[in-house]
Design a protein around this motif. Structure first.
Motif: not given
Length: 233
Positions: A14-20, A32-42
């Motif tokens: 969902d977060a990635a679709l804003d940047h695709v 960018a999706a990691i940051v927007d979704a507030e998910v840890t990189p790992a």
């Protein structure tokens, strides 16, 4: 039941679709999706080891799920079978929420290193359409049906990407022509089967083809390495 794995992937998608539309299915989009979704990189990398490529595949599968649900809910009993197939392809295209995401995905899966993923995704769509329509073939026809529909679907998507007609009317007309072409092939195949002379000439190849069976689906069981929700005892 939705697993943590699926939930996290959905959040990233969902977060990635804003940047695709701007960065494609790229590493920049994934970060960018990691940051927007507030998910840890790992965690994000554990869920999507290949980054945005895995998200592009997930986006395609999401569309398949919407199409499959619509095929099961719509009453297509009054339609000719060729029109039911056309409806399946149309439902799949109408399930797209972002045309640019599909355009970018087509570019991604055209790359040699990702072509296998693209072919698998298209084949999976064709399989879901045939299965939803009640296909019971278990021989070589299982493969030929899906291979033919894969060609029709992929050609229609490429046409649709460049279609600017009202309500995609030109695309649906293109789809009908492709289905008509397939039906002509089926008529020729039927004529060959019904011809005593040709049947004798093709006895050997037909016997060989009769040995081909559809793949057996594995049962839905937990396997090592799969992330599942805890059992409730």
């Amino acid at each position: 039941m939705t697993t943590p794995y699926e939930t996290t992937k959905d959040q990233l998608l969902d977060a990635a679709l804003d940047h695709v539309p701007f960065d494609g299915w790229s590493e920049a989009t994934f970060q960018a999706a990691i940051v927007d979704a507030e998910v840890t990189p790992a965690l994000a990398r554990a869920v999507c080891p290949r980054g945005a490529v895995d998200l592009a595949v997930a986006y395609h599968l999401r569309g398949d799920d919407v199409m499959e649900a619509r095929l099961k809910s719509e009453d297509l009993s009054d339609l000719r079978f060729r029109d039911r197939i056309a409806s399946g392809v149309r439902f799949r295209i109408e399930a797209v929420t972002d045309k640019e995401a599909v355009r970018r995905g087509t570019t991604l899966f055209a790359l040699p290193m990702h072509a296998g993923d693209g072919a698998k995704a298209i084949w999976g769509t064709a399989d879901k359409i045939w299965t939803a329509l009640g296909d019971t073939s278990d021989d070589v026809n299982w493969y030929t049906k899906r291979a033919t529909l894969s060609g029709v679907y992929s050609a229609t998507v490429l046409y649709w990407l460049g279609d600017d007609s009202v309500d995609n009317q030109a695309t649906w007309e293109f789809l009908d022509r492709r289905i008509d072409d397939v039906m002509q092939i089926e008529k020729v195949k039927a004529q060959v089967r019904d011809s005593p002379t040709l049947s004798k000439l093709l006895a050997g190849p037909n016997w060989l083809l009769s040995r081909i069976k559809a793949p057996t689906k594995m049962p839905d069981i937990d396997l090592p390495g799969r992330w599942t929700t805890p059992r409730q005892d």
